[in-house]
Write an enzyme that holds these catalytic residues in place. Sequence first.
Site, PDB file in Angstrom:
ATOM      1  N   GLU A 169      49.569  52.130  26.412  1.00 36.49           N
ATOM      2  CA  GLU A 169      50.690  51.181  26.361  1.00 36.49           C
ATOM      3  C   GLU A 169      50.300  49.854  25.711  1.00 36.49           C
ATOM      4  O   GLU A 169      51.136  49.178  25.116  1.00 36.49           O
ATOM      5  CB  GLU A 169      51.266  50.938  27.754  1.00 36.49           C
ATOM      6  N   PHE A 193      55.286  55.422  44.883  1.00 40.49           N
ATOM      7  CA  PHE A 193      54.393  55.918  43.835  1.00 40.49           C
ATOM      8  C   PHE A 193      54.690  55.210  42.515  1.00 40.49           C
ATOM      9  O   PHE A 193      55.829  55.149  42.072  1.00 40.49           O
ATOM     10  CB  PHE A 193      54.567  57.440  43.680  1.00 40.49           C
ATOM     11  N   GLN A 194      53.660  54.679  41.914  1.00 40.74           N
ATOM     12  CA  GLN A 194      53.745  53.930  40.644  1.00 40.74           C
ATOM     13  C   GLN A 194      54.715  52.751  40.700  1.00 40.74           C
ATOM     14  O   GLN A 194      55.412  52.447  39.729  1.00 40.74           O
ATOM     15  CB  GLN A 194      54.092  54.878  39.485  1.00 40.74           C
ATOM     16  N   LYS A 253      65.058  53.561  38.247  1.00 41.47           N
ATOM     17  CA  LYS A 253      65.397  54.908  37.811  1.00 41.47           C
ATOM     18  C   LYS A 253      66.849  55.253  38.172  1.00 41.47           C
ATOM     19  O   LYS A 253      67.555  55.897  37.388  1.00 41.47           O
ATOM     20  CB  LYS A 253      64.427  55.900  38.451  1.00 41.47           C
ATOM     21  N   MET A 257      30.650  37.596  17.236  1.00 43.44           N
ATOM     22  CA  MET A 257      30.992  36.208  17.526  1.00 43.44           C
ATOM     23  C   MET A 257      30.277  35.716  18.787  1.00 43.44           C
ATOM     24  O   MET A 257      29.795  34.577  18.843  1.00 43.44           O
ATOM     25  CB  MET A 257      32.515  36.058  17.676  1.00 43.44           C
TER      26      MET A 257
HETATM   27  C1  LIG Z   1      39.678  41.701  25.133  1.00 43.00           C
HETATM   28  C2  LIG Z   1      38.600  40.730  24.786  1.00 43.00           C
HETATM   29  N1  LIG Z   1      37.425  40.758  25.456  1.00 43.00           N
HETATM   30  C3  LIG Z   1      36.439  39.881  25.135  1.00 43.00           C
HETATM   31  C4  LIG Z   1      36.601  38.962  24.157  1.00 43.00           C
HETATM   32  C5  LIG Z   1      35.512  37.944  23.822  1.00 43.00           C
HETATM   33  N2  LIG Z   1      35.057  38.108  22.440  1.00 43.00           N
HETATM   34  C6  LIG Z   1      35.496  37.329  21.435  1.00 43.00           C
HETATM   35  S1  LIG Z   1      34.866  37.751  19.945  1.00 43.00           S
HETATM   36  C7  LIG Z   1      33.946  38.976  20.636  1.00 43.00           C
HETATM   37  C8  LIG Z   1      33.051  39.820  19.780  1.00 43.00           C
HETATM   38  C9  LIG Z   1      33.794  40.691  18.837  1.00 43.00           C
HETATM   39  O1  LIG Z   1      32.902  41.625  18.285  1.00 43.00           O
HETATM   40  P1  LIG Z   1      33.360  42.581  17.116  1.00 43.00           P
HETATM   41  O2  LIG Z   1      34.646  43.213  17.448  1.00 43.00           O
HETATM   42  O3  LIG Z   1      32.258  43.523  16.797  1.00 43.00           O
HETATM   43  O4  LIG Z   1      33.632  41.582  15.919  1.00 43.00           O
HETATM   44  P2  LIG Z   1      32.612  40.580  15.182  1.00 43.00           P
HETATM   45  O5  LIG Z   1      32.613  39.283  15.911  1.00 43.00           O
HETATM   46  O6  LIG Z   1      31.257  41.219  15.159  1.00 43.00           O
HETATM   47  O7  LIG Z   1      33.203  40.441  13.816  1.00 43.00           O
HETATM   48  C10 LIG Z   1      34.146  39.035  22.015  1.00 43.00           C
HETATM   49  C11 LIG Z   1      33.457  39.976  22.913  1.00 43.00           C
HETATM   50  C12 LIG Z   1      37.869  38.956  23.512  1.00 43.00           C
HETATM   51  N3  LIG Z   1      38.162  38.067  22.583  1.00 43.00           N
HETATM   52  N4  LIG Z   1      38.813  39.859  23.820  1.00 43.00           N
END
Ligand SMILES: Cc1ncc(C[n+]2csc(CCOP(=O)(O)OP(=O)(O)O)c2C)c(N)n1
Length: 564
Positions: A53, A115-116, A165, A479
Amino acid sequence: MFKNISGAEAVIRCLIEEDVDVLFGYPGGAIMPVYDELYKFQDQLHHILTRHEQGATHAAQGYARSSGKVGVAIATSGPGATNLVTGIADAQIDSTPVVCITGQVSSNLLGSDAFQETDIIGISTPVTKWNYQITKASEISEIFAKAFYIAKSGRPGPVLIDITKDAQFEMLNSFEYQKCKKIRSYFSVPETDPESLKKAAELINEAKKPFIVWGQGVILGNAESEFLNFIEKTGIPAAWTILGLSAIPTDHPLNVGMVGMHGNYGPNVLTNECDLLIAVGMRFDDRVTGNLNSYAKQAKIIHFEIDPAEVNKNVAVDVPVLGNVKNTLHAIMPFLNKKNHTDWVSKFSEYYAVEFEKVIDGEYNKNDGGLSMAEVIRVINDNTNGESILVTDVGQHQMVACRYTKFNLSKSNITSGGLGTMGFALPAAFGAKIGDPKREVIAVIGDGGFQMTIQELGTIYQSKAAVKIVILNNNFLGMVRQWQQMFFDKRYASTEMVNPDFVTIAKGYFIKAKKVEKREKLNEEIREMIEHKGPYLLEVVIEKEDNVFPMIPSGSSVSDVRLE
Ligand SMILES: Cc1ncc(C[n+]2csc(CCOP(=O)(O)OP(=O)(O)O)c2C)c(N)n1
């Protein structure tokens, strides 16, 4: 007028009346009557079965952002509904018009931990523009009309309708639909004070070093041509927030780049040198302003804004100009003097030259060592004429792709800005393709974020949406690794990724896929991907420990932007 129809059929008829042609969703017990009607109405209303979803809400967002229409997502109660929430929160913070429909347990079971059963109204209240639980079929017509009106009017946003529902099964003697045009005590667009236009024009005419920062309001308000007229008459240099990107062509001489944490050097530093800052359809997000105590303190500030709640929220404003920017930018024109600010604009070029030498040239025109993210974008630019839609996920690749991609058309940049939701890009990309099928859609995704919604490859295969997926694989949550390197003494806590073979996975979904590691092959592989008629995945192995600069360290001032 229709006679003797069920609540479920009424739901479908509302969607058709609102010109919905596609919806993204996932079925389950509490929404089955509506799905049964979707089956009967499949010639008029196309349902795309996502694999989760969350994918449905992101796809609806991608659809809304590329088409300019309202995106629709549908799910069952309980876990189906809660799985929508990340996408709803994303749509709320990025002002994306989306209507989400959730099934709910029968009204006699409400509150019994059936349920749900989840209280999706309670859960989604802080992240929706409006939500409502329908328990009687007679409410359907009015509530759907309001939902679509609220989602798209004024500052757009997500609306959730939960429908029990029994209300779906209940028969209606008669059904009529009227689109909503007005709701008591909901003022979607504030009135513009004519005095504010005059005061703003005075400041603009007097300013010696004026600077514009524009945001997504320009795109959401369909105000691209009004904005261009405004900057061209006043000769004011203009920089974009990540969601404002693509509103005007990249190569326009007054487009000076991006502001914010990973924005360009000149626009960030010169924010603290301008004498007038003109914010247009943007909301002074902390990623844009850095430390507020040292943000544009020397400047007078004008804020063109549709949402009064954004005015004086983060930054004190001298002249707010409320209203839809399409109207206010048009209305201010007669008061403005034709000008150019040649010396001031050339300051941006001087800073660009420094950034080019220290950052851009080395990564965009790289010719030895591992591949850089920026050169991949350069090769994509070489093969797309600035006419494709870029969809990005969250992380280093997002900042690099947004900064380097060349755009000639508006509504071409789709990314998760405010929430920064990893997993956004893959579903948003096929939503965008379905929203604007004639355009090339290229999703640039990190290896981490790709795996958050990887199952949506199944949706891409089944729906035949011809999206092009470029995975920039650095085998890191890049990042976060960059922050660990810079601020946590290189302690790479849980950021190294041991990845699967992405090509084999894509092939398992019958999607054509290739991997490229060598510079000599990059152009050929990207061209092959673009020329391919169906969906395509290209994994590009890039330098493992590349960093993204410029960067404003968290909590620092915009003028402390670092180039290395
Ligand atoms: C759902 C979610 N969980 C954690 C983060 C924290 N976060 C921001 S950037 C990042 C790393 C992203 O890594 P990748 O997808 O490999 O992209 P890159 O930075 O290497 O280009 C994380 C873990 C986030 N933004 N979103």
